[in-house]
Motif scaffolding. Structure first.
Motif, PDB file in Angstrom:
ATOM      1  N   ILE A 135     -18.534  -1.662   7.345  1.00 23.45           N
ATOM      2  CA  ILE A 135     -17.964  -3.008   7.193  1.00 23.45           C
ATOM      3  C   ILE A 135     -16.939  -3.209   8.302  1.00 23.45           C
ATOM      4  O   ILE A 135     -15.913  -2.517   8.344  1.00 23.45           O
ATOM      5  N   ILE A 136     -17.260  -4.105   9.211  1.00 20.32           N
ATOM      6  CA  ILE A 136     -16.448  -4.264  10.416  1.00 20.32           C
ATOM      7  C   ILE A 136     -15.820  -5.659  10.433  1.00 20.32           C
ATOM      8  O   ILE A 136     -16.531  -6.683  10.427  1.00 20.32           O
ATOM      9  N   THR A 137     -14.505  -5.680  10.435  1.00 23.08           N
ATOM     10  CA  THR A 137     -13.770  -6.946  10.498  1.00 23.08           C
ATOM     11  C   THR A 137     -13.513  -7.290  11.962  1.00 23.08           C
ATOM     12  O   THR A 137     -13.116  -6.416  12.739  1.00 23.08           O
ATOM     13  N   ILE A 138     -13.768  -8.528  12.326  1.00 22.49           N
ATOM     14  CA  ILE A 138     -13.550  -8.949  13.713  1.00 22.49           C
ATOM     15  C   ILE A 138     -12.377  -9.913  13.709  1.00 22.49           C
ATOM     16  O   ILE A 138     -12.475 -11.035  13.210  1.00 22.49           O
ATOM     17  N   ALA A 139     -11.256  -9.433  14.199  1.00 26.77           N
ATOM     18  CA  ALA A 139     -10.035 -10.231  14.071  1.00 26.77           C
ATOM     19  C   ALA A 139      -9.210 -10.216  15.343  1.00 26.77           C
ATOM     20  O   ALA A 139      -9.221  -9.257  16.120  1.00 26.77           O
ATOM     21  N   VAL A 168     -20.194 -12.236   7.362  1.00 30.14           N
ATOM     22  CA  VAL A 168     -19.369 -12.999   6.427  1.00 30.14           C
ATOM     23  C   VAL A 168     -18.494 -13.932   7.257  1.00 30.14           C
ATOM     24  O   VAL A 168     -17.679 -13.482   8.057  1.00 30.14           O
ATOM     25  N   ASP A 169     -18.706 -15.214   7.086  1.00 28.94           N
ATOM     26  CA  ASP A 169     -17.942 -16.208   7.844  1.00 28.94           C
ATOM     27  C   ASP A 169     -16.669 -16.537   7.065  1.00 28.94           C
ATOM     28  O   ASP A 169     -16.720 -17.146   6.002  1.00 28.94           O
ATOM     29  N   LEU A 170     -15.546 -16.128   7.605  1.00 30.83           N
ATOM     30  CA  LEU A 170     -14.274 -16.379   6.912  1.00 30.83           C
ATOM     31  C   LEU A 170     -13.443 -17.443   7.611  1.00 30.83           C
ATOM     32  O   LEU A 170     -12.255 -17.585   7.320  1.00 30.83           O
ATOM     33  N   ASP A 171     -14.056 -18.155   8.545  1.00 32.36           N
ATOM     34  CA  ASP A 171     -13.325 -19.205   9.246  1.00 32.36           C
ATOM     35  C   ASP A 171     -13.752 -20.567   8.693  1.00 32.36           C
ATOM     36  O   ASP A 171     -14.949 -20.884   8.712  1.00 32.36           O
ATOM     37  N   LEU A 256     -20.401  -7.675   9.046  1.00 28.46           N
ATOM     38  CA  LEU A 256     -19.420  -8.112  10.044  1.00 28.46           C
ATOM     39  C   LEU A 256     -18.661  -9.316   9.480  1.00 28.46           C
ATOM     40  O   LEU A 256     -19.280 -10.290   9.029  1.00 28.46           O
ATOM     41  N   ILE A 257     -17.343  -9.213   9.493  1.00 35.28           N
ATOM     42  CA  ILE A 257     -16.536 -10.297   8.923  1.00 35.28           C
ATOM     43  C   ILE A 257     -15.821 -11.049  10.047  1.00 35.28           C
ATOM     44  O   ILE A 257     -14.977 -10.482  10.747  1.00 35.28           O
ATOM     45  N   GLY A 273     -10.896  -5.908   3.229  1.00 38.86           N
ATOM     46  CA  GLY A 273     -12.312  -5.754   2.922  1.00 38.86           C
ATOM     47  C   GLY A 273     -13.044  -4.831   3.873  1.00 38.86           C
ATOM     48  O   GLY A 273     -14.074  -4.259   3.523  1.00 38.86           O
ATOM     49  N   GLY A 274     -12.526  -4.667   5.098  1.00 36.78           N
ATOM     50  CA  GLY A 274     -13.247  -3.888   6.103  1.00 36.78           C
ATOM     51  C   GLY A 274     -12.799  -2.437   6.167  1.00 36.78           C
ATOM     52  O   GLY A 274     -11.722  -2.084   5.709  1.00 36.78           O
TER      53      GLY A 274
END
Ligand code: ADP
Ligand code: MG
Length: 389
Positions: A135-139, A168-171, A256-257, A273-274
């Motif tokens: 689980i990879i968060t892209i921030a 996962v689209d968090l925007d 991918l978040i 979450g990541g």
């Protein structure tokens, strides 16, 4: 320009003018392998797909400048060791995984199976799949640094090489949903419902338009209100983690978040979450500004909410080989962050910025463009080398 059915581009000569630098870097084109500072590009040489069948849309080899082969590069720097095998036998486990994922996504298996069949030679180019879902968060709280572009194109690359991938689209702007060709008008069940209404992820995940194995948890505009609505919720920082835990993420190889450009509760949810954090850094003057704040936030999340979190990957984006500044920024980032910085850098490429307006990733919009090649290379690095757990 769309590369729709039969609209193969004869060569690169019709790249938009700003895709073609004036040659100050000595190469005269930013589609050249200048994208990689230290990695080898030899293996990424364009080639044809043996027995490639026309797929009926821009995916896989319908442009003459870009073919599936272009993005089918498997690096040789794995020390000669055979890549770890997929979790299930590709021939039958794969369709099982697709079926399972599609069942949750509420679409028919037939659609997916047909799409998989249109991917010529696909299994030859499968990359190793992780033992467990990564689980990879892209921030990065800066806007416009390439978070969404990187999420979408890395996800597409991984899916095109045999992985099951969820974005996962968090925007609230829903740009990742748009680029994946996923409907995200106000009525669509979305990640907002998951975070605020306790809707299960399984009820909102849908397949991406062009690429089998790729799925999306869409974001709608009402997510903008979630930053405030979350404040009064129980476990407000961990709601995405709880939703992921309740969802069978093990049917995916990667989640991918894609984060909004802020360090608010949505991004904190993504960090909780990541397991891994990917930070895209734009090769521009102010690129490093704010990184300290991001790292401090990561440390806080690590200390109090998610011990597993680590900065696993830094990706240099929008690299302009014509400027000394880009090279300087890249060097600074490498000096500062060391090994977690991918060898591949993403060049500035008009094709990359055009793709979303066609509801596509650049991987399908123009697979032979410098941007697609670079994203494929970056994803390959992540799949081959970045799986240190
Ligand atoms: P973020 O999600 O961090 O806000 P985006 O991924 O949306 O950033 O990128 C910001 C803008 O830059 C978008 O218009 C996108 O199309 C464009 N862009 C991103 N990467 C590239 C690239 N490599 N070359 C050209 N344009 C790019
Ligand atoms: Mg974005």
């Amino acid at each position: 320009m769309s590369t729709g059915p039969g609209l193969g581009r004869p060569d690169r000569a019709d790249e938009s003018p700003d895709e073609q630098p004036s040659g100050l870097d000595g190469t005269g084109e930013d589609d050249a392998p200048a994208a990689s500072l230290t990695g080898s590009w030899e293996e990424a040489a364009p080639g044809s797909v043996p027995g490639a069948a026309p797929s009926g849309h821009a995916l896989w080899g319908t442009t003459t400048s870009g073919t599936a082969e272009n993005v089918g590069y498997v690096p040789t720097n794995t020390g000669g060791a055979p890549p770890p095998g997929p979790r299930k036998a590709p021939s039958q486990g794969e369709s099982e995984l697709v079926r399972e994922a599609l069942k949750d996504a509420k679409v028919s298996h037939e659609t997916s199976a047909a799409a998989v069949r249109t991917m010529p030679g696909r299994r030859d180019r499968e990359w190793p799949r992780p033992d467990r879902c990564r689980i990879i968060t892209i921030a990065n709280q800066k806007g416009g640094v390439g978070k969404t572009t990187s999420s979408v194109n890395i996800a597409a690359s991984l899916a095109m090489h045999g992985a099951q991938v969820l974005v996962v689209d968090l925007d609230p702007q829903g740009n990742a949903s748009t680029a994946l060709g996923v409907d995200h008008h106000a009525e669509v069940p979305s990640i907002y419902d998951v975070l605020i209404e306790d809707t299960a992820l399984a009820d909102i995940v849908v397949p991406a338009a062009e690429i089998p194995n790729l799925f999306c948890a869409p974001a709608t505009l009402n997510l903008a209100g979630a930053e405030i609505e979350l404040v009064s919720k129980v476990a407000r920082e961990s709601r995405l983690r709880r939703a992921l835990d309740a969802y069978d993420t093990d049917k995916f190889d990667y989640v991918l978040i894609d984060c909004p450009p802020s360090l608010g509760l949505l991004t904190v949810n993504a960090l909780v979450g990541g397991d891994e954090l990917l930070i895209p850094i734009q090769c521009e003057y102010y690129a490093l500004e704010g990184l300290g704040q991001l790292i401090r936030t990561v440390d806080l999340v690590k200390a109090h909410l998610n011990q597993k979190l680590r900065v696993s990957t830094i990706l240099l984006t929008m690299y302009d080989a014509r400027t000394r500044l880009a090279a300087q920024v890249a060097e600074d980032v490498r000096n500062h962050f060391g090994d977690v910085v991918l060898n591949t850098v993403i060049p500035r490429s008009v094709r990359v910025s055009e793709a979303p307006s066609y509801g596509q990733s650049v991987m399908t919009y123009d697979p032979g463009s410098s941007g697609a090649l670079a994203y494929s290379e970056a994803a390959s690095e992540m799949a081959h080398g970045g799986s240190v757990q």
